[in-house]
Scaffold this motif. Structure first.
Motif, PDB file in Angstrom:
ATOM      1  N   ALA A  53       3.079 -15.209  -2.855  1.00  0.00           N
ATOM      2  CA  ALA A  53       3.849 -14.277  -2.003  1.00  0.00           C
ATOM      3  C   ALA A  53       3.574 -13.109  -2.871  1.00  0.00           C
ATOM      4  N   ALA A  54       4.705 -12.673  -3.663  1.00  0.00           N
ATOM      5  CA  ALA A  54       5.126 -11.652  -4.389  1.00  0.00           C
ATOM      6  C   ALA A  54       3.710 -10.438  -4.328  1.00  0.00           C
ATOM      7  N   ILE A  55       2.550 -11.355  -5.104  1.00  0.00           N
ATOM      8  CA  ILE A  55       0.794 -11.479  -5.298  1.00  0.00           C
ATOM      9  C   ILE A  55       0.029 -11.030  -3.772  1.00  0.00           C
ATOM     10  N   ALA A  56       0.244 -11.615  -2.942  1.00  0.00           N
ATOM     11  CA  ALA A  56      -0.480 -11.693  -1.306  1.00  0.00           C
ATOM     12  C   ALA A  56      -0.013  -9.989  -0.876  1.00  0.00           C
ATOM     13  N   SER A  57       1.399  -9.634  -1.506  1.00  0.00           N
ATOM     14  CA  SER A  57       1.917  -8.536  -1.171  1.00  0.00           C
ATOM     15  C   SER A  57       1.292  -7.311  -1.249  1.00  0.00           C
ATOM     16  N   VAL A  58      -0.080  -7.175  -2.132  1.00  0.00           N
ATOM     17  CA  VAL A  58      -1.114  -6.295  -2.093  1.00  0.00           C
ATOM     18  C   VAL A  58      -1.631  -5.871  -1.259  1.00  0.00           C
ATOM     19  N   HIS A  59      -1.717  -6.437   0.099  1.00  0.00           N
ATOM     20  CA  HIS A  59      -2.102  -5.635   0.944  1.00  0.00           C
ATOM     21  C   HIS A  59      -1.388  -5.392   2.330  1.00  0.00           C
ATOM     22  N   ILE A  60      -0.169  -5.115   1.711  1.00  0.00           N
ATOM     23  CA  ILE A  60       0.789  -4.386   1.792  1.00  0.00           C
ATOM     24  C   ILE A  60       0.657  -2.928   2.382  1.00  0.00           C
TER      25      ILE A  60
ATOM     26  N   LYS B 175       2.416   0.248   3.334  1.00  0.00           N
ATOM     27  CA  LYS B 175       3.054   0.887   3.116  1.00  0.00           C
ATOM     28  C   LYS B 175       4.729   1.151   3.316  1.00  0.00           C
ATOM     29  N   GLU B 176       5.568   1.954   2.351  1.00  0.00           N
ATOM     30  CA  GLU B 176       7.014   2.223   2.004  1.00  0.00           C
ATOM     31  C   GLU B 176       6.886   0.442   1.662  1.00  0.00           C
ATOM     32  N   TRP B 177       6.371   0.814  -0.037  1.00  0.00           N
ATOM     33  CA  TRP B 177       6.552  -0.811  -0.793  1.00  0.00           C
ATOM     34  C   TRP B 177       7.648  -1.055  -1.427  1.00  0.00           C
ATOM     35  N   LYS B 178       8.863   0.358  -2.051  1.00  0.00           N
ATOM     36  CA  LYS B 178       9.685   0.229  -2.379  1.00  0.00           C
ATOM     37  C   LYS B 178      10.682  -0.535  -1.595  1.00  0.00           C
TER      38      LYS B 178
ATOM     39  N   ILE C 109       9.571  -7.728   9.422  1.00  0.00           N
ATOM     40  CA  ILE C 109       8.878  -8.547  10.227  1.00  0.00           C
ATOM     41  C   ILE C 109       8.825  -7.205  10.984  1.00  0.00           C
ATOM     42  N   GLY C 110       9.803  -7.208  11.831  1.00  0.00           N
ATOM     43  CA  GLY C 110       9.914  -5.468  12.598  1.00  0.00           C
ATOM     44  C   GLY C 110       9.224  -3.886  11.316  1.00  0.00           C
ATOM     45  N   LYS C 111       8.985  -4.012  10.725  1.00  0.00           N
ATOM     46  CA  LYS C 111       8.255  -2.843  10.054  1.00  0.00           C
ATOM     47  C   LYS C 111       7.531  -2.913   9.578  1.00  0.00           C
ATOM     48  N   TRP C 112       6.450  -3.824   8.654  1.00  0.00           N
ATOM     49  CA  TRP C 112       5.516  -4.174   8.570  1.00  0.00           C
ATOM     50  C   TRP C 112       4.755  -5.259   9.053  1.00  0.00           C
ATOM     51  N   GLY C 113       4.627  -5.660  10.656  1.00  0.00           N
ATOM     52  CA  GLY C 113       4.209  -6.189  11.177  1.00  0.00           C
ATOM     53  C   GLY C 113       3.392  -5.494  11.432  1.00  0.00           C
ATOM     54  N   TYR C 114       2.403  -6.507  12.738  1.00  0.00           N
ATOM     55  CA  TYR C 114       1.650  -5.701  13.759  1.00  0.00           C
ATOM     56  C   TYR C 114       2.106  -5.737  14.692  1.00  0.00           C
ATOM     57  N   LEU C 115       0.895  -5.422  15.826  1.00  0.00           N
ATOM     58  CA  LEU C 115       0.999  -4.715  16.736  1.00  0.00           C
ATOM     59  C   LEU C 115       2.279  -4.569  17.743  1.00  0.00           C
TER      60      LEU C 115
ATOM     61  N   PRO D 132      10.413   5.791  -7.581  1.00  0.00           N
ATOM     62  CA  PRO D 132      10.044   6.657  -6.598  1.00  0.00           C
ATOM     63  C   PRO D 132       9.172   6.247  -5.975  1.00  0.00           C
ATOM     64  N   LYS D 133       9.827   6.426  -4.746  1.00  0.00           N
ATOM     65  CA  LYS D 133       8.757   5.371  -3.526  1.00  0.00           C
ATOM     66  C   LYS D 133       7.616   5.607  -3.187  1.00  0.00           C
ATOM     67  N   GLY D 134       6.876   6.725  -4.150  1.00  0.00           N
ATOM     68  CA  GLY D 134       5.448   6.821  -4.278  1.00  0.00           C
ATOM     69  C   GLY D 134       5.058   6.464  -5.687  1.00  0.00           C
ATOM     70  N   GLN D 135       4.690   6.015  -6.085  1.00  0.00           N
ATOM     71  CA  GLN D 135       4.928   4.916  -7.284  1.00  0.00           C
ATOM     72  C   GLN D 135       3.734   3.761  -6.579  1.00  0.00           C
ATOM     73  N   GLU D 136       3.095   3.741  -5.586  1.00  0.00           N
ATOM     74  CA  GLU D 136       2.823   2.538  -5.741  1.00  0.00           C
ATOM     75  C   GLU D 136       2.526   0.914  -6.503  1.00  0.00           C
ATOM     76  N   SER D 137       1.362   1.443  -7.830  1.00  0.00           N
ATOM     77  CA  SER D 137       1.787   0.650  -8.836  1.00  0.00           C
ATOM     78  C   SER D 137       2.954   0.192  -9.100  1.00  0.00           C
ATOM     79  N   THR D 138       3.110   0.641  -9.386  1.00  0.00           N
ATOM     80  CA  THR D 138       4.551   0.415 -10.818  1.00  0.00           C
ATOM     81  C   THR D 138       5.631  -0.244  -9.274  1.00  0.00           C
ATOM     82  N   LEU D 139       6.465   0.219  -8.555  1.00  0.00           N
ATOM     83  CA  LEU D 139       6.359  -1.215  -7.159  1.00  0.00           C
ATOM     84  C   LEU D 139       6.365  -1.986  -6.847  1.00  0.00           C
ATOM     85  N   LYS D 140       4.707  -2.481  -7.049  1.00  0.00           N
ATOM     86  CA  LYS D 140       4.525  -3.844  -7.164  1.00  0.00           C
ATOM     87  C   LYS D 140       4.194  -4.379  -7.853  1.00  0.00           C
ATOM     88  N   LEU D 141       4.296  -4.005  -9.605  1.00  0.00           N
ATOM     89  CA  LEU D 141       4.146  -4.648 -10.453  1.00  0.00           C
ATOM     90  C   LEU D 141       5.702  -5.546 -10.516  1.00  0.00           C
TER      91      LEU D 141
END
Length: 506
Positions: free
Chosen positions: A108-115, A117-120, A160-166, A24-33
């Motif tokens: 980079a997968a470890i560095a993705s801890v800073h993402i 939204k929408e981890w899935k 880039i277009g979804k998870w990037g900056y301004l 499920p989309k809401g399970q942040e810790s599971t998705l990141k793991l």
């Protein structure tokens, strides 16, 4: 069993994508793991192959070739004519690049801890990107290479277009347009070679283009060989990038999330260098030798242009972006030297810069996560507020400017040694870029670490966390290891260098 390892290596991230699909989309810790764990099989397989190779196993034992599809119905003339096989293989250079890719993907997968939204969706695209990168370095024919090359473009555009900056959308479309045009040029080259030789196998093409008397479907004149080489230079020059085909890269490095910039600067830019070496220098060695001076000049231009522009930037991300352009100039300088020292230095620079750029962009991401800025004027006194982060940043900057004992020194020394043997005046001009590198790196990093402390930032900033330490420690250890013990790379690269030099008649 060995012949299945490369297939497992390349497509192992798909298993992680399959598992992610059902979480499920809401399970942040599971998705990141799961996203992190999905990168481990490729890392473990690549390490296993490297250790087996170091123990004496030949890389040819891991190659695989299976009938795939063919164009036309010409079996009565030749069973392999216009046939495209599924074929993966490794040489020393490809093995090094696969190791670099798998290590940086895991970090980079470890560095993705800073993402945020929408981890899935993020990790689904992240793992697809890894498949493309691994496939590029293991593909043994041009059509399969192109397919994997294009696979990298799709997830990068959305990441880039979804998870990037301004200005993420502008950066994403700039990336797609420039790289799409480069891909179009590359496809034209592949189709011409395929139509005139009847094969897309890389080794077969090397033989046909360099050994006289080989029957072809249609002749390939000297003029056409030069045209194809120039087209390859443009196609991979966009990716590297070579000035003036670089503006898209600046936007990506500034606007993409740090974990994606780690892969972009560490791996994706290096596809340009890999393509130039494997296809430009490998398939057209005689023509490459004739334009070697032009390649060296482009390298010096890249080196000086990037260094001068990095010197006047006010955003630390832009400093690092122009630094990447400058350091890619060293790759071109080594290739332009066209001797053993130069080519070895170019390949070392590919690996070294991949590690150093990943480290520095991750550290910028750590700082940005805390203060939401990378402007030099707004950062200062980092050594007091974040002493560990400041120490790692100083270590990374020393590697970037080529401090002896770190990987950057080895690559720069060999590349310039090669160029001084062939074009001493040009090499002397290029050394100005090395001096400027020290100036812009120290200007930016010393200002951030030992500059006046910004009172508005002191309460916001905490030092690097334990989960953020892993990528930093691993990258720094690899940078020092290669700098102190460069034979870790020279052994697998030996056969590749010998093949290149034989193709050049040396």
């Amino acid at each position: 069993m060995n012949e299945l390892l490369l297939t497992l290596l390349v497509f192992s991230p798909l298993a992680g994508m399959f598992v992610l699909w059902f979480i499920p989309k809401g399970q942040e810790s599971t998705l990141k793991l799961v996203g992190f764990l999905a990168t481990l099989p490729a890392l473990l397989i690549s390490l296993f192959i490297y250790m087996q190779y170091a123990a004496g196993t030949k890389l040819s034992e891991y190659s695989i070739k299976v009938d795939w599809f063919r164009f036309g119905n010409l079996k009565e003339y030749d069973s392999k004519l216009f046939a495209v096989d599924y074929e993966l293989a490794l040489d020393g250079f490809a093995l090094v690049m696969v190791l670099l890719t798998s290590v940086l993907a895991t970090l980079a997968a470890i560095a993705s801890v800073h993402i945020k939204k929408e981890w899935k969706g993020y990790f689904l695209l992240f793992l697809l990107l890894e498949v493309g990168m691994l496939g590029v370095f293991t593909a043994q024919n041009l059509i399969l290479f192109f397919i994997f090359f294009e696979i990298t473009l799709i997830p990068m555009f959305f990441l880039i277009g979804k998870w990037g900056y301004l200005e993420k959308e502008k950066a994403a479309f700039s990336f797609l347009i420039y790289n799409g045009l480069g891909s179009a040029v590359l496809l034209i080259v592949i189709m011409i070679l395929f139509a005139r030789t009847g094969t897309s196998n890389i080794e077969a093409l090397k033989y046909m283009m360099t050994v006289g008397g080989v029957p072809l479907i249609a002749p390939v004149s000297e003029g056409m060989k030069y045209a194809l080489l120039i087209a390859l230079l443009v196609a991979f020059g966009v990716k590297l990038p070579i000035f003036p085909l670089h503006t898209w890269m600046l936007r990506v490095h500034v606007q993409a999330p740090p974990s994606i910039v780690m892969l972009h600067a560490g791996v994706l830019l290096k596809i340009g260098a890999f393509g130039l070496i494997r296809f430009g220098l490998g398939i057209f060695p005689e023509q490459f030798e004739k334009i070697a001076f032009v390649i060296a000049v482009l390298g010096v231009v890249n080196l000086l242009y990037g260094a001068f522009l990095a010197l006047i930037q006010t955003d630390f991300k832009m400093v690092l972006a122009y630094s990447s352009i400058s350091h890619m100039g060293i790759v071109l300088i080594g290739l332009g030297a066209l001797n053993e020292s130069g080519i070895q230095g170019a390949i070392f620079q590919v690996v070294s810069h991949g590690l150093i750029a990943a480290l520095l962009f991750f550290l910028v991401g750590v700082m940005y996560e805390r203060v939401q800025t990378s402007q030099l004027i707004e950062l200062g006194g980092l050594a007091k507020i974040m002493p560990l982060t400041a120490g790692f940043l100083l270590a990374g900057s020393m590697a970037s400017l080529g401090l002896p004992g770190m990987s950057g020194f080895i690559s720069e020394f060999m590349a310039f040694l090669g160029l001084f043997k062939e074009e001493p005046i040009l090499a002397a001009i290029g050394t100005l870029g090395i001096i400027l590198t020290a100036v812009y790196v120290l200007r930016a990093v010393l200002g951030i670490t030992f500059g006046a402390t910004k009172q508005a930032l002191t309460e916001k900033m905490s030092d690097i966390k334990s989960v953020e330490l892993a990528p930093v420690l691993v990258l720094l250890a690899l940078i020092v290891w290669i700098g102190v013990y460069p034979s870790v790379l020279t052994k697998p690269l030996k056969a590749t260098l010998e093949a290149i030099l034989i193709g050049l008649g040396g």
